[in-house]
Design a protein around this motif. Structure first.
Motif, mmCIF file in Angstrom:
data_model
loop_
_atom_site.group_PDB
_atom_site.id
_atom_site.type_symbol
_atom_site.label_atom_id
_atom_site.label_comp_id
_atom_site.label_asym_id
_atom_site.label_seq_id
_atom_site.Cartn_x
_atom_site.Cartn_y
_atom_site.Cartn_z
ATOM 1 N N LEU A 1 1.183 -1.143 0.167
ATOM 2 C CA LEU A 1 0.178 0.112 0.160
ATOM 3 C C LEU A 1 0.919 1.415 -0.142
ATOM 4 C CD1 LEU A 1 -2.465 -1.201 2.709
ATOM 5 C CD2 LEU A 1 -2.840 -0.922 0.689
ATOM 6 N N LEU A 2 0.599 2.369 -0.642
ATOM 7 C CA LEU A 2 1.452 3.725 -0.803
ATOM 8 C C LEU A 2 0.547 4.748 -1.178
ATOM 9 C CD1 LEU A 2 1.916 2.642 -4.171
ATOM 10 C CD2 LEU A 2 4.663 3.074 -2.809
ATOM 11 N N GLN A 3 1.122 5.650 -0.869
ATOM 12 C CA GLN A 3 0.031 7.115 -1.127
ATOM 13 C C GLN A 3 1.018 7.839 -2.244
ATOM 14 O OE1 GLN A 3 -1.610 8.983 2.228
ATOM 15 N NE2 GLN A 3 -1.120 10.362 1.485
ATOM 16 N N GLU B 1 5.189 11.032 -6.705
ATOM 17 C CA GLU B 1 6.345 11.356 -5.431
ATOM 18 C C GLU B 1 5.430 10.365 -3.771
ATOM 19 O OE1 GLU B 1 9.552 12.916 -5.275
ATOM 20 O OE2 GLU B 1 8.915 13.326 -7.229
ATOM 21 N N ILE B 2 6.583 9.317 -3.637
ATOM 22 C CA ILE B 2 5.860 8.758 -2.682
ATOM 23 C C ILE B 2 5.979 9.295 -1.414
ATOM 24 C CG2 ILE B 2 6.190 6.614 -1.236
ATOM 25 C CD1 ILE B 2 6.815 5.476 -4.803
ATOM 26 N N THR B 3 4.572 9.366 -0.391
ATOM 27 C CA THR B 3 4.646 9.901 0.681
ATOM 28 C C THR B 3 4.270 9.020 2.286
ATOM 29 O OG1 THR B 3 2.127 10.257 0.507
ATOM 30 C CG2 THR B 3 3.779 12.293 0.285
ATOM 31 N N MET B 4 3.937 7.812 1.155
ATOM 32 C CA MET B 4 3.619 6.849 2.605
ATOM 33 C C MET B 4 3.662 5.446 1.537
ATOM 34 S SD MET B 4 1.968 4.198 3.804
ATOM 35 C CE MET B 4 0.558 4.391 3.311
ATOM 36 N N ILE B 5 4.546 4.634 2.239
ATOM 37 C CA ILE B 5 5.540 3.039 1.638
ATOM 38 C C ILE B 5 5.102 2.010 2.722
ATOM 39 C CG2 ILE B 5 7.409 4.118 1.607
ATOM 40 C CD1 ILE B 5 7.588 1.752 -1.102
ATOM 41 N N LEU C 1 -6.230 4.391 -6.789
ATOM 42 C CA LEU C 1 -7.257 5.098 -6.495
ATOM 43 C C LEU C 1 -7.316 6.628 -6.455
ATOM 44 C CD1 LEU C 1 -9.960 4.640 -6.027
ATOM 45 C CD2 LEU C 1 -9.246 4.053 -3.353
ATOM 46 N N LYS C 2 -8.008 7.207 -6.362
ATOM 47 C CA LYS C 2 -7.741 8.632 -6.418
ATOM 48 C C LYS C 2 -8.814 9.556 -5.081
ATOM 49 C CE LYS C 2 -10.001 12.995 -8.444
ATOM 50 N NZ LYS C 2 -10.136 14.089 -9.253
ATOM 51 N N LEU C 3 -7.685 9.360 -4.586
ATOM 52 C CA LEU C 3 -8.954 9.811 -3.029
ATOM 53 C C LEU C 3 -9.134 11.289 -2.829
ATOM 54 C CD1 LEU C 3 -6.502 8.401 0.210
ATOM 55 C CD2 LEU C 3 -8.847 8.182 -0.936
ATOM 56 N N ASP C 4 -8.669 12.480 -3.309
ATOM 57 C CA ASP C 4 -8.828 13.522 -3.874
ATOM 58 C C ASP C 4 -8.023 14.059 -4.334
ATOM 59 O OD1 ASP C 4 -6.096 14.650 -2.316
ATOM 60 O OD2 ASP C 4 -7.178 14.105 -0.402
ATOM 61 N N ALA D 1 -2.008 3.516 -3.982
ATOM 62 C CA ALA D 1 -1.913 2.569 -5.017
ATOM 63 C C ALA D 1 -2.095 1.126 -3.707
ATOM 64 C CB ALA D 1 -0.157 3.144 -5.629
ATOM 65 N N SER D 2 -1.812 0.269 -4.257
ATOM 66 C CA SER D 2 -2.146 -1.378 -3.535
ATOM 67 C C SER D 2 -1.195 -2.057 -4.538
ATOM 68 C CB SER D 2 -3.767 -1.409 -2.708
ATOM 69 O OG SER D 2 -4.086 -2.243 -4.585
ATOM 70 N N LEU D 3 -0.618 -2.911 -4.033
ATOM 71 C CA LEU D 3 0.630 -3.169 -5.334
ATOM 72 C C LEU D 3 -0.015 -5.506 -4.902
ATOM 73 C CD1 LEU D 3 4.019 -1.648 -5.439
ATOM 74 C CD2 LEU D 3 2.692 -2.791 -7.235
ATOM 75 N N SER D 4 0.258 -5.954 -5.423
ATOM 76 C CA SER D 4 0.129 -7.404 -4.616
ATOM 77 C C SER D 4 0.980 -7.849 -5.410
ATOM 78 C CB SER D 4 -1.442 -8.249 -4.581
ATOM 79 O OG SER D 4 -2.277 -7.757 -6.042
ATOM 80 N N ASP D 5 1.354 -9.413 -5.350
ATOM 81 C CA ASP D 5 2.523 -10.254 -6.541
ATOM 82 C C ASP D 5 1.140 -10.807 -6.825
ATOM 83 O OD1 ASP D 5 3.026 -12.174 -7.901
ATOM 84 O OD2 ASP D 5 5.366 -12.176 -5.981
#
Ligand code: C2E
Ligand code: MG
Ligand code: MG
Length: 591
Positions: free
Chosen positions: A23-25, A31-35, A106-109, A115-119
């Motif tokens: 999961l990331l924002q 630009e990654i603000t949370m990972i 997913l656009k939050l605002d 973003a969600s990532l899965s294998d």
């Protein structure tokens, strides 16, 4: 004391960090603000120098359009997904081999993307396996009947052969089944009905093989029913309890297949013939076993069909001999080793030669003169009978024309030519006959085509061909009458002008009152139907006299003349010109 809110927030953060998906924002620019750790783990193999600052930069090698797509996605008017979500699977090559990631945005605002990532490597592999299995199954299944196809049948036979090699007590059988009247059904009722018939046959074969026919291996009785193609089916009975069981199963199958088939408004009778190979007779490979089963199956057909035949060594030898005959026969045609001999047919009251039968001979370079009985059947099976039959037809028509111009009224009035089943099935037979008549300026009634009894009673293609030939004006003779399965009662249904009584009746006429009765009945019935009669194989004056007394019209046999090559036949005819008397003496002496 912590508030409920802060507890919930902490739990959420903990979940975020421990979640089994990435999961990331990010900002709209990526630009990654949370990972979370899972994202880092999934993205790290892609990040140059371990730099995880910008999601779009990291994913650029595998999803170069992502930045542009996300920009559109973020635009106030240009959303590409109604639910403002974007999913893309991307293949990543890392240390552990190729993997597939699935990314959802997913656009939050207006300022934030989640973003969600899965294998999904495993799920993708499973799907690929499912597709591969479906493709493989399709390649191993017959589309029409849903039975296993030839590939599977060959595999199963190979497995059985391997087991038999390892275990001398192991028994298996291969049964090749061929429909007796499939072509007839296809031609008469159309291929749709033909297909339906095959499906019903497949069902009957399947339900006739009981689990008890083979021993249970691993709890599973082992037998395979497959379709080789066309109207050919195979049953592989693995682990037979005992070799004798095969006879019971074979008969049960044939009985099931012989019952009428109700297809639409039709009640069809098809039936089948079967060739059986028992393990005991072969150590060969699967393809050869199928070939042997085919040989046995054709043997069953030759014996009249609707039966089974078990392959044996004599059959194998015969098949090999046939193979040699076939290749020699092809050469015989090219090298003109075939020739025609002529046997007189005489009028019985006065023994005047009124007709001649053309009989083919083969001057083999090493075997000498080969009689037709040794090659006509091979010629029929291999399609060589077409050119051979045509050679005899054209050659004998030319010979009759020669005799007529040389001998005038003393020449034979008709030429009799044998025609086989395969020739009658050929559409151009009528034009070949027409050609033989016209180039030699012969009247159609000067040509008599001899067909065997079993042929005349057969399928519609042959009936049509016979009526075409009759329309042309040629005569049709029923050869070898009495040896086939039709009877006197059927004679009126046959489009024939002449009935030739088989030699087996004539040869017993002098000693068996029973045969005399049969001959007399044949002559009477034929006459009542406006047909004339010829007695074949007359060898003694006594037989000739008896046949004359029974009112048989004509006779053929060694007594009058053996089959002779054209020049000797010409000499024979010349010697007979004007000689009508001697036979009367022969008749009275025998009478
Ligand atoms: P088929 O048409 O019934 O011919 C009569 C056969 O009986 C001939 O045998 C003839 O030589 C033989 N034969 C005639 N008179 C006597 C006799 O008094 N005693 C004995 N023992 N035999 C006699 P062949 O020539 O060996 O022909 C055998 C069969 O082969 C023929 O029987 C016919 O069915 C077939 N055949 C011959 N030539 C041709 C051909 O050109 N085309 C086709 N399709 N079949 C042919
Ligand atoms: Mg004949
Ligand atoms: Mg005959």
């Amino acid at each position: 004391m912590r508030t409920d809110n802060s507890t919930t927030h902490e739990a959420l953060i903990r979940f975020l960090y421990q979640a089994p998906i990435g999961l990331l924002q990010t900002t709209p620019d990526g630009e990654i603000t949370m990972i979370n750790p899972m994202s880092a783990q999934l993205l790290m193999p892609l990040a140059a120098d371990g730099d995880l600052t910008n999601l779009f930069d990291v994913l650029d090698p595998i999803a170069p359009d992502l930045r542009r797509t996300a920009a559109t996605f973020m635009g106030p008017d240009g959303m590409i997904c109604d639910d403002r979500r974007l999913t893309l699977p991307a293949r990543v090559c890392g240390g552990g081999g190729a993997r597939t990631l699935s990314l959802s945005l997913l656009k939050l605002d207006s300022m934030t993307l989640m973003a969600s990532l899965s294998d999904v490597t495993h799920a993708v592999q499973q799907e690929q396996q499912r597709i591969a299995t479906r493709v493989r199954d399709a390649a191993r299944t017959d589309a029409l009947t849903a039975l296993p196809n030839r590939t599977v049948v060959v595999e199963r036979i190979a497995v059985a052969i391997d087991r038999a090699r390892a275990d001398p007590d192991y028994q298996f059988a291969v049964m090749l089944i061929n429909c007796d009247r499939f072509n007839h059904v296809n031609v008469t009722h159309g291929t749709g009905v033909g297909d339906e018939l095959l499906k019903m046959m497949a069902g009957r074969i399947n339900s006739s093989i009981r689990s008890g026919d083979a021993l249970a291996l691993n709890g599973q009785p082992h037998h395979t029913t497959g379709r080789l193609g066309g109207d050919e089916f195979v049953v592989v009975l693995e682990s037979l309890r005992q070799a004798e069981d095969v006879h019971v199963v074979a008969q049960r199958l044939l009985d099931a297949l012989a019952k009428p088939y109700g297809i639409g408004a039709h009640q069809l009778h098809a039936g089948a013939s079967m060739g059986v190979v028992l393990r005991a007779q072969t150590d060969d490979d699967a393809e050869l076993v199928l070939q042997f089963a085919g040989i046995a199956m054709r043997d069953a057909k030759r014996a009249g069909g609707a039966r089974y035949s078990v392959f044996d060594l004599a059959m194998k030898e015969r098949a090999q001999r046939r193979g040699t005959v076939e290749s020699d026969l092809r050469r015989a045609l090219e090298e003109r080793q075939l020739y025609v001999v002529y046997q007189p047919i005489v009028r019985l009251p006065d023994q005047r030669c009124v007709s001649v039968e053309a009989l083919v001979r083969w001057r083999h370079p090493t075997r000498g003169v080969v009689p037709p009985i040794e090659f006509i059947e091979v010629a029929e099976d291999t399609g060589l009978i077409g050119p051979i039959g045509d050679f005899v037809l054209q050659e004998s028509a030319r010979q009759l024309a020669r005799w007529q111009s040389a001998l005038g009224t003393d020449a034979p009035q008709t030429m009799s030519v044998n025609v086989s089943r395969a020739q009658l099935a050929e559409a151009d037979l009528v034009s070949r006959v027409h050609h033989a008549l016209t180039v030699n300026r012969l009247q159609p009634r000067m040509l008599q085509l001899e067909i065997t009894e079993s042929l005349a009673a057969q399928d519609d293609v042959i009936k049509t061909r016979l009526s075409e030939l009759k329309a042309l004006g040629v005569l049709i003779a029923l050869d070898d009458f009495g040896t086939g399965y039709s009877s006197l009662a059927c004679l009126h249904q046959m489009p024939v002008d002449v009935v030739k009584i088989d030699r087996s009746f004539v040869s017993q006429a002098e000693t068996s009152p029973h045969h005399v009765v049969l001959i007399e009945a044949t002559v009477r019935v034929a006459q009542s139907l406006g047909m004339s009669t010829v007695a074949e194989g007359i060898e003694t004056a006594g037989q000739a006299a008896l046949l004359a007394r029974l009112a048989c019209d004509k006779g053929q046999g060694y007594l009058f003349g053996r089959p002779l090559p054209a020049d000797e036949a010409t000499a024979w005819l010349l010697a007979r010109c004007g000689l009508d008397a001697p036979p009367a003496r022969a008749l009275s002496r025998a009478g």
